[in-house]
Design a protein around this motif. Structure first.
Motif, PDB file in Angstrom:
ATOM      1  N   UNK A 106       1.480   2.519  51.365  1.00 46.96           N
ATOM      2  CA  UNK A 106       1.760   1.078  51.290  1.00 46.96           C
ATOM      3  C   UNK A 106       3.248   0.913  51.039  1.00 46.96           C
ATOM      4  N   UNK A 107       3.866  -0.008  51.742  1.00 47.27           N
ATOM      5  CA  UNK A 107       5.268  -0.299  51.480  1.00 47.27           C
ATOM      6  C   UNK A 107       5.476  -1.794  51.690  1.00 47.27           C
ATOM      7  N   UNK A 108       5.873  -2.494  50.627  1.00 43.48           N
ATOM      8  CA  UNK A 108       6.016  -3.945  50.669  1.00 43.48           C
ATOM      9  C   UNK A 108       7.422  -4.361  50.264  1.00 43.48           C
ATOM     10  N   UNK A 109       7.919  -5.377  50.954  1.00 38.31           N
ATOM     11  CA  UNK A 109       9.117  -6.053  50.480  1.00 38.31           C
ATOM     12  C   UNK A 109       8.659  -7.200  49.573  1.00 38.31           C
ATOM     13  N   UNK A 110       9.254  -7.312  48.391  1.00 39.89           N
ATOM     14  CA  UNK A 110       8.878  -8.382  47.469  1.00 39.89           C
ATOM     15  C   UNK A 110      10.101  -9.154  47.001  1.00 39.89           C
ATOM     16  N   UNK A 111       9.872 -10.428  46.646  1.00 38.17           N
ATOM     17  CA  UNK A 111      10.962 -11.297  46.198  1.00 38.17           C
ATOM     18  C   UNK A 111      11.301 -10.990  44.747  1.00 38.17           C
ATOM     19  N   UNK A 112      12.281 -10.133  44.524  1.00 41.40           N
ATOM     20  CA  UNK A 112      12.655  -9.761  43.162  1.00 41.40           C
ATOM     21  C   UNK A 112      13.910  -8.903  43.251  1.00 41.40           C
ATOM     22  N   UNK A 113      14.570  -8.694  42.108  1.00 42.71           N
ATOM     23  CA  UNK A 113      15.679  -7.738  42.060  1.00 42.71           C
ATOM     24  C   UNK A 113      15.154  -6.375  42.537  1.00 42.71           C
ATOM     25  N   UNK A 114      13.977  -5.976  42.044  1.00 39.95           N
ATOM     26  CA  UNK A 114      13.309  -4.794  42.598  1.00 39.95           C
ATOM     27  C   UNK A 114      12.544  -5.278  43.825  1.00 39.95           C
ATOM     28  N   UNK A 115      13.116  -5.058  44.997  1.00 40.31           N
ATOM     29  CA  UNK A 115      12.605  -5.735  46.191  1.00 40.31           C
ATOM     30  C   UNK A 115      11.823  -4.819  47.146  1.00 40.31           C
ATOM     31  N   UNK A 116      11.756  -3.521  46.844  1.00 42.36           N
ATOM     32  CA  UNK A 116      10.969  -2.630  47.700  1.00 42.36           C
ATOM     33  C   UNK A 116       9.957  -1.893  46.831  1.00 42.36           C
ATOM     34  N   UNK A 117       8.678  -2.054  47.168  1.00 47.36           N
ATOM     35  CA  UNK A 117       7.591  -1.489  46.366  1.00 47.36           C
ATOM     36  C   UNK A 117       6.686  -0.661  47.271  1.00 47.36           C
ATOM     37  N   UNK A 118       6.465   0.568  46.887  1.00 50.32           N
ATOM     38  CA  UNK A 118       5.606   1.397  47.734  1.00 50.32           C
ATOM     39  C   UNK A 118       4.714   2.307  46.886  1.00 50.32           C
ATOM     40  N   UNK A 119       3.633   2.734  47.511  1.00 49.75           N
ATOM     41  CA  UNK A 119       2.717   3.680  46.874  1.00 49.75           C
ATOM     42  C   UNK A 119       2.904   5.016  47.576  1.00 49.75           C
ATOM     43  N   UNK A 120       3.143   6.053  46.791  1.00 48.58           N
ATOM     44  CA  UNK A 120       3.277   7.394  47.360  1.00 48.58           C
ATOM     45  C   UNK A 120       2.192   8.293  46.782  1.00 48.58           C
ATOM     46  N   UNK A 121       1.618   9.113  47.635  1.00 50.63           N
ATOM     47  CA  UNK A 121       0.521   9.989  47.244  1.00 50.63           C
ATOM     48  C   UNK A 121       0.808  11.411  47.715  1.00 50.63           C
ATOM     49  N   UNK A 122       0.518  12.382  46.881  1.00 46.42           N
ATOM     50  CA  UNK A 122       0.680  13.790  47.265  1.00 46.42           C
ATOM     51  C   UNK A 122      -0.459  14.590  46.641  1.00 46.42           C
ATOM     52  N   UNK A 123      -0.571  15.859  47.050  1.00 46.48           N
ATOM     53  CA  UNK A 123      -1.726  16.615  46.548  1.00 46.48           C
ATOM     54  C   UNK A 123      -1.595  17.010  45.083  1.00 46.48           C
ATOM     55  N   UNK A 124      -0.386  16.987  44.551  1.00 45.58           N
ATOM     56  CA  UNK A 124      -0.227  17.226  43.111  1.00 45.58           C
ATOM     57  C   UNK A 124       1.064  16.586  42.607  1.00 45.58           C
ATOM     58  N   UNK A 125       1.216  16.563  41.280  1.00 44.79           N
ATOM     59  CA  UNK A 125       2.325  15.844  40.647  1.00 44.79           C
ATOM     60  C   UNK A 125       3.687  16.447  41.015  1.00 44.79           C
ATOM     61  N   UNK A 126       3.762  17.786  41.123  1.00 40.21           N
ATOM     62  CA  UNK A 126       5.052  18.420  41.429  1.00 40.21           C
ATOM     63  C   UNK A 126       5.519  18.023  42.827  1.00 40.21           C
ATOM     64  N   UNK A 127       4.574  18.030  43.767  1.00 34.28           N
ATOM     65  CA  UNK A 127       4.918  17.653  45.135  1.00 34.28           C
ATOM     66  C   UNK A 127       5.368  16.190  45.197  1.00 34.28           C
ATOM     67  N   UNK A 128       4.673  15.340  44.441  1.00 36.44           N
ATOM     68  CA  UNK A 128       5.031  13.922  44.399  1.00 36.44           C
ATOM     69  C   UNK A 128       6.457  13.759  43.868  1.00 36.44           C
ATOM     70  N   UNK A 129       6.773  14.457  42.775  1.00 34.07           N
ATOM     71  CA  UNK A 129       8.125  14.402  42.194  1.00 34.07           C
ATOM     72  C   UNK A 129       9.180  14.832  43.203  1.00 34.07           C
ATOM     73  N   UNK A 130       8.875  15.902  43.946  1.00 33.75           N
ATOM     74  CA  UNK A 130       9.884  16.398  44.884  1.00 33.75           C
ATOM     75  C   UNK A 130      10.092  15.399  46.025  1.00 33.75           C
ATOM     76  N   UNK A 131       9.021  14.700  46.412  1.00 31.76           N
ATOM     77  CA  UNK A 131       9.159  13.669  47.454  1.00 31.76           C
ATOM     78  C   UNK A 131      10.049  12.526  46.951  1.00 31.76           C
ATOM     79  N   UNK A 132       9.799  12.074  45.711  1.00 29.09           N
ATOM     80  CA  UNK A 132      10.595  10.971  45.148  1.00 29.09           C
ATOM     81  C   UNK A 132      12.062  11.384  45.002  1.00 29.09           C
ATOM     82  N   UNK A 133      12.289  12.620  44.572  1.00 29.67           N
ATOM     83  CA  UNK A 133      13.667  13.126  44.457  1.00 29.67           C
ATOM     84  C   UNK A 133      14.363  13.137  45.808  1.00 29.67           C
ATOM     85  N   UNK A 134      13.624  13.571  46.809  1.00 29.60           N
ATOM     86  CA  UNK A 134      14.157  13.614  48.158  1.00 29.60           C
ATOM     87  C   UNK A 134      14.536  12.211  48.649  1.00 29.60           C
ATOM     88  N   UNK A 135      13.665  11.232  48.345  1.00 32.42           N
ATOM     89  CA  UNK A 135      13.941   9.845  48.734  1.00 32.42           C
ATOM     90  C   UNK A 135      15.206   9.331  48.040  1.00 32.42           C
TER      91      UNK A 135
END
Lengths: 169, 169
Positions: A106-135
């Motif tokens: 899910x990736x939504x644009x929202x009316x706020x200072x924080x204007x981009x909101x998305x849901x990210x899913x991975x098979x485990x927490x470490x993989x999720x962290x590495x994806x967020x770091x990469x982003x």
């Protein structure tokens, strides 16, 4: 509308009512049986083929997303809701980068200072962290990761009202 | 869900076959006379096993529900407001359950604050056909929370940039 034969209007109204019933009554408790559409048909008093045809038609019209399971977040792998404050002129570019990750569903644009909101899913927490770091590296924008700590909602679907002034429960 | 079921949810781990079933059904069950048979055939499993495992995942809370999943947006529910609330820690469990029980709230999660820029720890998604309808529903939540609401905002979505069902690898 006044020129329409009454029979036609009745049929139209009947169909809308049937769709409303089908979409509201079976958002949960869809049968886990050999012939689920036949079971639904029995409850609605129509034929199995009519149920399948109606669902197929609703699917084609994109009124129905799918028939199937809703998985509880954080049960299958790890997921988080993430927010970014993206400068207006970079919004499209950054949104495209985020959406390009298969981990983002899910990736939504929202009316706020924080204007981009998305849901990210991975098979485990470490993989999720590495994806967020990469982003963060790719966009040079900090990501607020707000994973679910507790779910307070009992999910039974969402009541729809398709008929003006109709019954809604 | 009983306390025992909740305790089991914490420890239950899905296995490789559960994962295959999830992967095969997450885009939706076939609209055919015997949809679970079709899934079983595709995975080279017995249909009884597919039904049992899906029932088991539902009992354990991995699957929240099985049902028809409408496309709310297409049905006229074009406004989605993410309401976010700053609730005292000692009250959040009680008030989270209260907000999560409202039928117009489709998701209700506790999430971590990210101070100083993000003071909100309770998220409640509210859907409506118009912005005004969403605002009126958020006002209902505000009056229920009273003095325990230390601040709230509504983040309206302006654009859906990506929306797919849950995908796992």
């Amino acid at each position: 509308m006044a020129a329409e034969p009454i029979g036609h209007l009745d049929r139209h109204h009947h169909k809308t009512e049937l769709i409303q019933q089908l979409l509201n009554a079976f958002q949960h408790d869809f049968p886990l049986s050999a012939t689920p559409y036949a079971d639904i048909a029995d409850k609605l008093g129509i034929t199995e083929q009519a149920v399948i045809d109606l669902l197929t038609q609703l699917k084609q019209q994109n009124i129905l997303s799918r028939v199937g399971a809703v998985f509880r977040p954080n049960r299958v792998g790890a997921s988080t809701l993430a927010a970014m404050a993206v400068p207006e002129h970079r919004l499209e570019e950054v949104a495209d980068i985020i959406s390009s990750y298969p981990a983002v569903n899910h990736n939504y644009e929202r009316e706020h200072h924080f204007n981009l909101w998305f849901v990210a899913t991975a098979e485990n927490a470490e993989h999720l962290d590495s994806i967020l770091n990469d982003m963060e590296k790719k966009t040079a924008i900090r990501i607020l990761s707000l994973p679910m700590e507790k779910d307070y909602h009992i999910d039974l679907g969402f009541p729809l009202q398709l008929i003006q002034g109709g019954h809604h429960d | 869900m009983t306390a025992i079921q909740l305790a089991m949810t914490e420890t239950y781990e899905i296995d490789a076959i559960d994962r295959q079933i999830i992967a095969a059904t997450q885009r939706g069950l076939p609209l055919s006379n015997q949809p679970y048979h079709d899934v079983a055939k595709q995975l080279n499993l017995d249909v009884k096993d597919v039904l049992l495992r899906m029932q088991n995942m539902q009992d354990k809370g991995i699957i929240r529900r099985i049902g028809v999943i409408p496309n709310h947006y297409k049905l006229g529910y074009k406004s989605n407001g993410m309401s976010v609330w700053n609730i005292p820690e000692e009250k959040i469990s009680e008030l989270g359950q209260l907000v999560g029980s409202l039928d117009f709230v489709s998701h209700c999660y506790q999430r971590p604050r990210f101070l100083p820029e993000w003071p909100y720890n309770l998220f409640a998604m509210v859907h409506g056909k118009t912005h005004d309808e969403v605002i009126a529903k958020v006002d209902v939540i505000a009056s229920l929370l009273g003095n325990n609401n230390r601040g709230h905002e509504i983040l309206f979505s302006t654009k859906i940039l990506k929306k797919t069902g849950l995908r796992i690898g």
